[in-house]
Design an enzyme around this catalytic site. Sequence first.
Site, PDB file in Angstrom:
ATOM      1  N   TYR A 195     -12.342  -5.630  -6.029  1.00 11.30           N
ATOM      2  CA  TYR A 195     -10.970  -5.404  -5.566  1.00 11.30           C
ATOM      3  C   TYR A 195     -10.703  -6.262  -4.331  1.00 11.30           C
ATOM      4  O   TYR A 195     -11.260  -7.348  -4.223  1.00 11.30           O
ATOM      5  CB  TYR A 195     -10.705  -3.891  -5.384  1.00 11.30           C
ATOM      6  CG  TYR A 195      -9.242  -3.652  -5.636  1.00 11.30           C
ATOM      7  CD1 TYR A 195      -8.714  -3.825  -6.908  1.00 11.30           C
ATOM      8  CD2 TYR A 195      -8.368  -3.367  -4.591  1.00 11.30           C
ATOM      9  CE1 TYR A 195      -7.357  -3.713  -7.136  1.00 11.30           C
ATOM     10  CE2 TYR A 195      -7.007  -3.251  -4.823  1.00 11.30           C
ATOM     11  CZ  TYR A 195      -6.505  -3.425  -6.100  1.00 11.30           C
ATOM     12  OH  TYR A 195      -5.160  -3.340  -6.315  1.00 11.30           O
ATOM     13  N   ARG A 244       4.474  -9.232  -6.875  1.00  7.58           N
ATOM     14  CA  ARG A 244       4.041  -9.159  -5.472  1.00  7.58           C
ATOM     15  C   ARG A 244       2.585  -8.720  -5.440  1.00  7.58           C
ATOM     16  O   ARG A 244       2.255  -7.589  -5.119  1.00  7.58           O
ATOM     17  CB  ARG A 244       4.952  -8.161  -4.734  1.00  7.58           C
ATOM     18  CG  ARG A 244       5.042  -8.392  -3.261  1.00  7.58           C
ATOM     19  CD  ARG A 244       4.766  -7.118  -2.519  1.00  7.58           C
ATOM     20  NE  ARG A 244       3.612  -6.415  -3.062  1.00  7.58           N
ATOM     21  CZ  ARG A 244       3.153  -5.282  -2.606  1.00  7.58           C
ATOM     22  NH1 ARG A 244       3.759  -4.675  -1.630  1.00  7.58           N
ATOM     23  NH2 ARG A 244       2.083  -4.693  -3.128  1.00  7.58           N
ATOM     24  N   LYS A 295      -7.929  -2.110 -10.519  1.00  2.00           N
ATOM     25  CA  LYS A 295      -7.568  -0.740 -10.138  1.00  2.00           C
ATOM     26  C   LYS A 295      -8.170   0.262 -11.107  1.00  2.00           C
ATOM     27  O   LYS A 295      -8.699   1.305 -10.708  1.00  2.00           O
ATOM     28  CB  LYS A 295      -6.043  -0.592 -10.132  1.00  2.00           C
ATOM     29  CG  LYS A 295      -5.468  -0.961  -8.768  1.00  2.00           C
ATOM     30  CD  LYS A 295      -4.743   0.177  -8.108  1.00  2.00           C
ATOM     31  CE  LYS A 295      -4.905   0.183  -6.623  1.00  2.00           C
ATOM     32  NZ  LYS A 295      -3.706  -0.087  -5.874  1.00  2.00           N
ATOM     33  N   GLU A 338       2.345  -0.936 -10.324  1.00  2.00           N
ATOM     34  CA  GLU A 338       1.473  -1.614  -9.371  1.00  2.00           C
ATOM     35  C   GLU A 338       1.982  -3.008  -9.020  1.00  2.00           C
ATOM     36  O   GLU A 338       2.232  -3.828  -9.907  1.00  2.00           O
ATOM     37  CB  GLU A 338       0.077  -1.722 -10.015  1.00  2.00           C
ATOM     38  CG  GLU A 338      -0.969  -2.357  -9.158  1.00  2.00           C
ATOM     39  CD  GLU A 338      -1.416  -1.480  -7.998  1.00  2.00           C
ATOM     40  OE1 GLU A 338      -1.327  -0.241  -8.111  1.00  2.00           O
ATOM     41  OE2 GLU A 338      -1.851  -2.047  -6.991  1.00  2.00           O
ATOM     42  N   ASP A 339       2.110  -3.255  -7.732  1.00  2.00           N
ATOM     43  CA  ASP A 339       2.453  -4.602  -7.237  1.00  2.00           C
ATOM     44  C   ASP A 339       3.726  -5.184  -7.846  1.00  2.00           C
ATOM     45  O   ASP A 339       3.782  -6.371  -8.211  1.00  2.00           O
ATOM     46  CB  ASP A 339       1.259  -5.555  -7.416  1.00  2.00           C
ATOM     47  CG  ASP A 339       0.195  -5.301  -6.342  1.00  2.00           C
ATOM     48  OD1 ASP A 339       0.399  -4.394  -5.500  1.00  2.00           O
ATOM     49  OD2 ASP A 339      -0.835  -6.000  -6.330  1.00  2.00           O
ATOM     50  N   ASP A 393       1.452   3.224  -6.494  1.00  2.00           N
ATOM     51  CA  ASP A 393       0.377   3.363  -5.518  1.00  2.00           C
ATOM     52  C   ASP A 393       0.706   2.660  -4.201  1.00  2.00           C
ATOM     53  O   ASP A 393       0.322   3.134  -3.132  1.00  2.00           O
ATOM     54  CB  ASP A 393      -0.932   2.813  -6.091  1.00  2.00           C
ATOM     55  CG  ASP A 393      -2.098   3.112  -5.180  1.00  2.00           C
ATOM     56  OD1 ASP A 393      -2.286   4.301  -4.843  1.00  2.00           O
ATOM     57  OD2 ASP A 393      -2.791   2.176  -4.760  1.00  2.00           O
ATOM     58  N   ASP A 394       1.422   1.543  -4.276  1.00  2.00           N
ATOM     59  CA  ASP A 394       1.753   0.808  -3.039  1.00  2.00           C
ATOM     60  C   ASP A 394       2.625   1.673  -2.137  1.00  2.00           C
ATOM     61  O   ASP A 394       2.547   1.585  -0.914  1.00  2.00           O
ATOM     62  CB  ASP A 394       2.493  -0.490  -3.369  1.00  2.00           C
ATOM     63  CG  ASP A 394       1.741  -1.303  -4.406  1.00  2.00           C
ATOM     64  OD1 ASP A 394       0.556  -1.556  -4.179  1.00  2.00           O
ATOM     65  OD2 ASP A 394       2.329  -1.633  -5.452  1.00  2.00           O
ATOM     66  N   ASN A 402      -3.146  -6.133   4.891  1.00  2.00           N
ATOM     67  CA  ASN A 402      -4.289  -6.762   4.218  1.00  2.00           C
ATOM     68  C   ASN A 402      -3.959  -8.197   3.857  1.00  2.00           C
ATOM     69  O   ASN A 402      -2.790  -8.517   3.700  1.00  2.00           O
ATOM     70  CB  ASN A 402      -4.605  -6.007   2.913  1.00  2.00           C
ATOM     71  CG  ASN A 402      -5.122  -4.620   3.174  1.00  2.00           C
ATOM     72  OD1 ASN A 402      -5.912  -4.395   4.070  1.00  2.00           O
ATOM     73  ND2 ASN A 402      -4.644  -3.665   2.383  1.00  2.00           N
TER      74      ASN A 402
HETATM   75  P1  NAD Z   1       6.656  -5.173   1.660  1.00  2.00           P
HETATM   76  O1  NAD Z   1       6.894  -6.605   1.362  1.00  2.00           O
HETATM   77  O2  NAD Z   1       7.293  -4.140   0.817  1.00  2.00           O
HETATM   78  O3  NAD Z   1       7.108  -4.874   3.192  1.00  2.00           O
HETATM   79  C1  NAD Z   1       6.837  -5.699   4.290  1.00  2.00           C
HETATM   80  C2  NAD Z   1       7.784  -5.328   5.411  1.00  2.00           C
HETATM   81  O4  NAD Z   1       7.413  -6.050   6.581  1.00  2.00           O
HETATM   82  C3  NAD Z   1       9.239  -5.648   5.138  1.00  2.00           C
HETATM   83  O5  NAD Z   1      10.037  -4.573   5.539  1.00  2.00           O
HETATM   84  C4  NAD Z   1       9.527  -6.833   6.063  1.00  2.00           C
HETATM   85  O6  NAD Z   1      10.869  -6.852   6.515  1.00  2.00           O
HETATM   86  C5  NAD Z   1       8.587  -6.534   7.201  1.00  2.00           C
HETATM   87  N1  NAD Z   1       8.290  -7.704   8.013  1.00  2.00           N
HETATM   88  C6  NAD Z   1       8.033  -8.962   7.624  1.00  2.00           C
HETATM   89  N2  NAD Z   1       7.866  -9.766   8.686  1.00  2.00           N
HETATM   90  C7  NAD Z   1       8.009  -8.989   9.776  1.00  2.00           C
HETATM   91  C8  NAD Z   1       7.945  -9.223  11.168  1.00  2.00           C
HETATM   92  N3  NAD Z   1       7.686 -10.438  11.639  1.00  2.00           N
HETATM   93  N4  NAD Z   1       8.151  -8.191  12.001  1.00  2.00           N
HETATM   94  C9  NAD Z   1       8.403  -6.975  11.518  1.00  2.00           C
HETATM   95  N5  NAD Z   1       8.467  -6.683  10.217  1.00  2.00           N
HETATM   96  C10 NAD Z   1       8.279  -7.681   9.349  1.00  2.00           C
HETATM   97  O7  NAD Z   1       5.098  -4.998   1.680  1.00  2.00           O
HETATM   98  P2  NAD Z   1       4.279  -3.603   1.655  1.00  2.00           P
HETATM   99  O8  NAD Z   1       3.911  -3.234   0.279  1.00  2.00           O
HETATM  100  O9  NAD Z   1       5.011  -2.606   2.466  1.00  2.00           O
HETATM  101  O10 NAD Z   1       2.939  -4.045   2.379  1.00  2.00           O
HETATM  102  C11 NAD Z   1       2.938  -4.429   3.737  1.00  2.00           C
HETATM  103  C12 NAD Z   1       1.513  -4.644   4.206  1.00  2.00           C
HETATM  104  O11 NAD Z   1       0.808  -3.419   4.125  1.00  2.00           O
HETATM  105  C13 NAD Z   1       0.722  -5.658   3.374  1.00  2.00           C
HETATM  106  O12 NAD Z   1       0.022  -6.521   4.220  1.00  2.00           O
HETATM  107  C14 NAD Z   1      -0.240  -4.824   2.600  1.00  2.00           C
HETATM  108  O13 NAD Z   1      -1.468  -5.490   2.422  1.00  2.00           O
HETATM  109  C15 NAD Z   1      -0.438  -3.633   3.504  1.00  2.00           C
HETATM  110  N6  NAD Z   1      -0.839  -2.437   2.738  1.00  2.00           N
HETATM  111  C16 NAD Z   1      -1.973  -1.778   3.111  1.00  2.00           C
HETATM  112  C17 NAD Z   1      -2.413  -0.668   2.412  1.00  2.00           C
HETATM  113  C18 NAD Z   1      -3.641   0.049   2.854  1.00  2.00           C
HETATM  114  O14 NAD Z   1      -4.235  -0.355   3.797  1.00  2.00           O
HETATM  115  N7  NAD Z   1      -4.064   1.121   2.234  1.00  2.00           N
HETATM  116  C19 NAD Z   1      -1.713  -0.238   1.288  1.00  2.00           C
HETATM  117  C20 NAD Z   1      -0.552  -0.911   0.920  1.00  2.00           C
HETATM  118  C21 NAD Z   1      -0.111  -2.011   1.657  1.00  2.00           C
END
Ligand code: NAD
Length: 552
Positions: free
Chosen positions: A104, A157, A175, A246-247, A269-270, A409
């Site tokens: 993963y 995504r 997954k 997913e994604d 899941d996201d 991540n």
């Molecule tokens: P997403 O694309 O839905 O959301 C990203 C958000 O960040 C958007 O609202 C965007 O406007 C904002 N953003 C972008 N640039 C920015 C900046 N400079 N300042 C402030 N905000 C900004 O993505 P997501 O699914 O919400 O995932 C976001 C992050 O969270 C990813 O890096 C993902 O790897 C991580 N994530 C971690 C876990 C975990 O650790 N368990 C799970 C899911 C997602």
Amino acid sequence: MSLRRDLLEQDQHLRLGTELLHDPKRNKGTAFPEAERDALRLRGLLPPHVFSLQDQVDRALANIRRSPDPLQRYVATAAVQDRNETLYFRLLLDHLRELMPIVYTPTVGEACQKFGHIFRRPRGLFVSAEDRGRVEQVLRNWPNRDVRVIVVTDGERILGLGDLGAHGMGIPVGKLNLYTACAGVDPRVCLPITLDVGTNNSALLGDRFYVGLRQPRLVGQDYDDLIEEFVTAVQRVFPQTLLQWEDFGNRNAFRLLSRYRDRVPSFNDDIQGTAAVALAGVLSALRITGERLEDQRFLFLGAGEAGTGIADLIVAELVARGVAVEQARQQCWFVDSRGLVVADRDDLAAHKLPYAHRHAPTATLLDAVQALRPSALIGVSGQPQTFTREVVTALAEQHARPMIFALSNPTSKAECTAQQAYEWSGGRAIFASGSPFEPVELDGRTFVPGQGNNCYVFPGIGLGVVASQARCIGDELFTIAARTLADETSQQDLDSGCLYPPLEQIRRVSLRIAVAVAERVWENGATAAPRPDDVVAHVRSQVYEPDYESYV
Ligand code: NAD
């Protein structure tokens, strides 16, 4: 479902040794015992020495370790799955900490990017835009009718890597492997699906080894029609299945979840899995500080699927504790790419509106921290190094034990490192991350950062849903999963600063979550299946153990 019975029900020719050796679900390779070598016409097709499953695990692991880089290790691990599924899952389960980053994140991301180049054998189902009008027929090509868990992506995504089109298939495959390794969901009832709706990734469109349709993404009504046909076909062909989205890209993820969640048991899941893991981290952190959830203020950097998903679940938990929903939402604030999310803004997507509070705009994250005085800072922006020294210091000046979750991540995207969070807060931060960080030594103390990995939650929820045959998956199941996960974190883990149990305990944790989920499904009457007298024994009986079954 007995392999032995399956085997005996096959036509005589299927019992031929060569067929067995090429069927990864039944193959034991050099571990076929003497009696089976005679009975199943294997004699001579294998070298004489009979090895144990443990021997095979050790040999496979040594081979994987010899591979020169993570991508090669991914290919070597996938090759084991192609040859011998029992061996693959035994290997994965017994060496989860080492192999999880291979099967993963982060390696699966690189594997998706290079999917067409490392392609050897197809796995799962590809449903493409060309299949409109015959999606049901495509699903019926899957050899097993008893499918209980589908993970589906449209590849738009993939992790933080963007649009990878049909190359996103690595994600549902990975997954579902974690469903099996972490919770024991039987691999025979799992089905990875990629909806190939085209890609807008010009590099892939120009790559001669790209495996998907070479056309721009379907959008609008055409896209919606394909999804509708897909969901309808799933209901017909696999009526018992859980559907995990997913994604998907932001604009579709929220929409599809709300459109279909009452029609088929489904979740994203996201959005929801991440939320449960993060809420569990918060609940564990509160066990350390002795504070109440009702007294926290959360500031999120990033207002996408992960961020608003986490806030929605925190609100759900607060509401369950008797807080009014409006008041609960006031505890959650967001900074997105355009600044603080406030009521006066006219550029906000629907999922951000509940958190657009009345407040003057702020220019930077530091300004927002100073103005709002949050007790928890949660990074889900995908923007590395945005929790600067100034931000962390300001937070630590306002709170004795601030929560700092840098969840973006992979590691290179984390808002700050574990070392920075501990160092800049004078060792007072309660830290969790999305990607793993090594323990940190500071002033003679060792801090163990917890990894808020979604695999703590979705496999257990999946097992609970499969065991109870739930007809719908309410947010409540994610709150229950979060509480259970927090309860499973020991005092010893908390004392070292770690908010989650060790990965080695994942099967136990998943079973606890599955039981709690199944109990609630029966309590709510959200299933037509009769409640067994002993739910724990019932759930346990569904757990797949990667061991060889006797065929004679
Ligand atoms: P997403 O694309 O839905 O959301 C990203 C958000 O960040 C958007 O609202 C965007 O406007 C904002 N953003 C972008 N640039 C920015 C900046 N400079 N300042 C402030 N905000 C900004 O993505 P997501 O699914 O919400 O995932 C976001 C992050 O969270 C990813 O890096 C993902 O790897 C991580 N994530 C971690 C876990 C975990 O650790 N368990 C799970 C899911 C997602």
